[in-house]
Motif scaffolding. Sequence first.
Motif, PDB file in Angstrom:
ATOM      1  N   VAL A   1       0.831  -1.204   0.000  1.00  0.00           N
ATOM      2  CA  VAL A   1       0.000   0.000   0.000  1.00  0.00           C
ATOM      3  C   VAL A   1       0.867   1.257   0.000  1.00  0.00           C
ATOM      4  CG1 VAL A   1      -1.757   1.306   1.268  1.00  0.00           C
ATOM      5  CG2 VAL A   1      -1.754  -1.189   1.374  1.00  0.00           C
ATOM      6  N   PHE A   2       0.527   2.167  -0.897  1.00  0.00           N
ATOM      7  CA  PHE A   2       0.990   3.546  -0.797  1.00  0.00           C
ATOM      8  C   PHE A   2      -0.221   4.341  -0.328  1.00  0.00           C
ATOM      9  CE2 PHE A   2       1.206   7.882  -2.231  1.00  0.00           C
ATOM     10  CZ  PHE A   2       2.520   8.249  -2.065  1.00  0.00           C
ATOM     11  N   CYS A   3      -0.065   5.144   0.738  1.00  0.00           N
ATOM     12  CA  CYS A   3      -1.190   5.935   1.215  1.00  0.00           C
ATOM     13  C   CYS A   3      -0.765   7.381   1.396  1.00  0.00           C
ATOM     14  CB  CYS A   3      -1.701   5.378   2.550  1.00  0.00           C
ATOM     15  SG  CYS A   3      -3.177   6.242   3.151  1.00  0.00           S
ATOM     16  N   GLU A   4      -1.650   8.273   0.999  1.00  0.00           N
ATOM     17  CA  GLU A   4      -1.404   9.689   1.258  1.00  0.00           C
ATOM     18  C   GLU A   4      -1.344   9.921   2.766  1.00  0.00           C
ATOM     19  OE1 GLU A   4      -0.413  12.297   0.195  1.00  0.00           O
ATOM     20  OE2 GLU A   4      -0.217  11.735  -1.878  1.00  0.00           O
ATOM     21  N   LYS A   5      -0.614  10.964   3.154  1.00  0.00           N
ATOM     22  CA  LYS A   5      -0.568  11.354   4.563  1.00  0.00           C
ATOM     23  C   LYS A   5      -1.878  12.016   4.939  1.00  0.00           C
ATOM     24  CE  LYS A   5      -0.772  15.220   4.583  1.00  0.00           C
ATOM     25  NZ  LYS A   5      -1.813  16.170   4.072  1.00  0.00           N
ATOM     26  N   PRO A   6      -2.264  12.030   6.187  1.00  0.00           N
ATOM     27  CA  PRO A   6      -1.753  11.179   7.262  1.00  0.00           C
ATOM     28  C   PRO A   6      -2.492   9.843   7.288  1.00  0.00           C
ATOM     29  CG  PRO A   6      -3.353  12.734   8.147  1.00  0.00           C
ATOM     30  CD  PRO A   6      -3.284  12.990   6.664  1.00  0.00           C
ATOM     31  N   ILE A   7      -1.987   8.885   8.091  1.00  0.00           N
ATOM     32  CA  ILE A   7      -2.624   7.569   8.149  1.00  0.00           C
ATOM     33  C   ILE A   7      -4.042   7.680   8.687  1.00  0.00           C
ATOM     34  CG2 ILE A   7      -2.563   5.352   9.371  1.00  0.00           C
ATOM     35  CD1 ILE A   7       0.480   5.451   9.236  1.00  0.00           C
ATOM     36  N   ALA A   8      -4.193   8.509   9.705  1.00  0.00           N
ATOM     37  CA  ALA A   8      -5.518   8.669  10.336  1.00  0.00           C
ATOM     38  C   ALA A   8      -5.587  10.033  10.997  1.00  0.00           C
ATOM     39  CB  ALA A   8      -5.746   7.567  11.365  1.00  0.00           C
ATOM     40  N   LEU A   9      -6.779  10.374  11.445  1.00  0.00           N
ATOM     41  CA  LEU A   9      -6.980  11.669  12.095  1.00  0.00           C
ATOM     42  C   LEU A   9      -6.521  11.661  13.544  1.00  0.00           C
ATOM     43  CD1 LEU A   9     -10.499  12.439  10.648  1.00  0.00           C
ATOM     44  CD2 LEU A   9      -8.366  13.599  10.088  1.00  0.00           C
ATOM     45  N   ASP A  10      -6.276  10.482  14.101  1.00  0.00           N
ATOM     46  CA  ASP A  10      -5.858  10.433  15.502  1.00  0.00           C
ATOM     47  C   ASP A  10      -4.877   9.288  15.726  1.00  0.00           C
ATOM     48  OD1 ASP A  10      -7.391   8.156  15.390  1.00  0.00           O
ATOM     49  OD2 ASP A  10      -9.025   8.928  16.608  1.00  0.00           O
ATOM     50  N   LEU A  11      -4.296   9.273  16.934  1.00  0.00           N
ATOM     51  CA  LEU A  11      -3.291   8.250  17.243  1.00  0.00           C
ATOM     52  C   LEU A  11      -3.863   6.844  17.315  1.00  0.00           C
ATOM     53  CD1 LEU A  11      -0.984  10.017  19.828  1.00  0.00           C
ATOM     54  CD2 LEU A  11      -0.317   9.044  17.626  1.00  0.00           C
TER      55      LEU A  11
ATOM     56  N   ALA B   1       5.572   7.949   9.606  1.00  0.00           N
ATOM     57  CA  ALA B   1       4.364   8.785   9.633  1.00  0.00           C
ATOM     58  C   ALA B   1       3.858   8.964  11.058  1.00  0.00           C
ATOM     59  CB  ALA B   1       3.281   8.148   8.762  1.00  0.00           C
ATOM     60  N   LEU B   2       3.997   7.919  11.868  1.00  0.00           N
ATOM     61  CA  LEU B   2       3.577   8.015  13.275  1.00  0.00           C
ATOM     62  C   LEU B   2       4.383   9.081  14.010  1.00  0.00           C
ATOM     63  CD1 LEU B   2       2.004   6.977  15.744  1.00  0.00           C
ATOM     64  CD2 LEU B   2       3.776   5.222  16.027  1.00  0.00           C
ATOM     65  N   HIS B   3       5.691   9.133  13.761  1.00  0.00           N
ATOM     66  CA  HIS B   3       6.529  10.153  14.416  1.00  0.00           C
ATOM     67  C   HIS B   3       6.019  11.559  14.064  1.00  0.00           C
ATOM     68  CE1 HIS B   3       9.548   7.677  16.238  1.00  0.00           C
ATOM     69  NE2 HIS B   3       9.854   7.077  15.101  1.00  0.00           N
ATOM     70  N   ALA B   4       5.720  11.776  12.776  1.00  0.00           N
ATOM     71  CA  ALA B   4       5.268  13.109  12.353  1.00  0.00           C
ATOM     72  C   ALA B   4       3.915  13.439  12.983  1.00  0.00           C
ATOM     73  CB  ALA B   4       5.181  13.166  10.834  1.00  0.00           C
ATOM     74  N   LEU B   5       3.032  12.441  13.034  1.00  0.00           N
ATOM     75  CA  LEU B   5       1.706  12.688  13.617  1.00  0.00           C
ATOM     76  C   LEU B   5       1.811  12.998  15.106  1.00  0.00           C
ATOM     77  CD1 LEU B   5      -1.377  12.772  13.262  1.00  0.00           C
ATOM     78  CD2 LEU B   5      -1.424  10.386  13.979  1.00  0.00           C
TER      79      LEU B   5
END
Length: 334
Positions: free
Chosen positions: A87-97, A306-310
Amino acid sequence: MRIGLIGTGRIGSFHAGVLAHHPGVDSLVVTDPDAGRASQVAARTGAVALASADEVLAAGVDAVVIASATSAHAELIGRAAGAGLPVFCEKPIALDLPGTLGALREVERAGGVLQLGFMRRFDAGYAAARAAVRGGALGRLHTVRAATSDPAPPPAAYLPLSGGLFRDCLVHDFDILRWVTGREVSEVYATGSDAGPAIFRAAGDVDTAAALLTLDDGTLATATATRCNGAGYDVRMELAGERDQIAVGLDDRTPLTSAEPQGPPAPAKPWPGFLERFAPAYEAELDAFLGVVRGERANPCDGREALHALRIAEACELSRAERRPVRLTEIAEA
Ligand SMILES: NC(=O)c1ccc[n+]([C@@H]2O[C@H](COP(=O)([O-])OP(=O)(O)OC[C@H]3O[C@@H](n4cnc5c(N)ncnc54)[C@H](O)[C@@H]3O)[C@@H](O)[C@H]2O)c1
């Protein structure tokens, strides 16, 4: 390769064009709940429009690109990974942690590949800055100034689904700050303003924001963003060290005019938006993804990145809400 694209809005239709012209892509199937939009993109690119994400996942694709509204990312990632598809997914993975961590667990359980769309990692200027910092050309880095300015607000309907200015927009600056410097953010102090267009107040969002970030080696960084920069689309990073300083995004298209009588002329053709400014980077990130799918290269931006950035964006939202500095250790990471 046969690729499935889910979501054909602003960025999805651009990705469709890139994929359709890529020599490694033999066929492309696309879908969007707005069937008319998917059909238009299919007609323009030679792709086949399907009725749903389920149909895309069952269409014998080798990999999936997700460019839907953010609110749908986590669930689609889980379903694609569960189907054994990279999977390639646009940022972010989700709206919350919790949503982000849940999607990461699904991918890890499936042993799958997830690449996130932080395209600045593929921009020539940021790559040169990273080499300069890491190669010591700037001397000890002490200050970083990151700025993202959109020329105009997105459609009002986009805002409630976006996660807000820190998670939707500044998350790019947070990712690239880590990538360029190789350091982690240890503390943030952030604020925002909703004094501009009423659509931001209606969505509980801000149109302009600023964050002061302390890195784990003591380097100080600021990151600012606005949705209301009439001069054009302006994405810059200035890095200052004891020996030298450099700027990413400073060229004859930077929408910035010197106030000095002897200064350089105003830009004749300022960058109008992200699709123009980062077109080569969007192409390069998808080319990299196809290389990852073929097993030819390592994942350049996995879900943990991505988690670090979120987490930095989450810390900023907490700081803004509680009007205090927030340590990153306050934000869950597992
Ligand atoms: N990397 C970047 O520079 C960049 C730039 C723009 C947008 N984005 C990201 O891309 C995503 C899309 O942004 P956009 O600007 O294209 O938004 P958009 O509103 O133009 O398009 C989103 C599309 O997703 C579709 N959609 C909504 N729910 C869906 C679902 N459940 N399944 C499939 N499709 C669904 C919508 O019908 C719409 O066509 C967002 O997550 C955004 O953060 C990234």
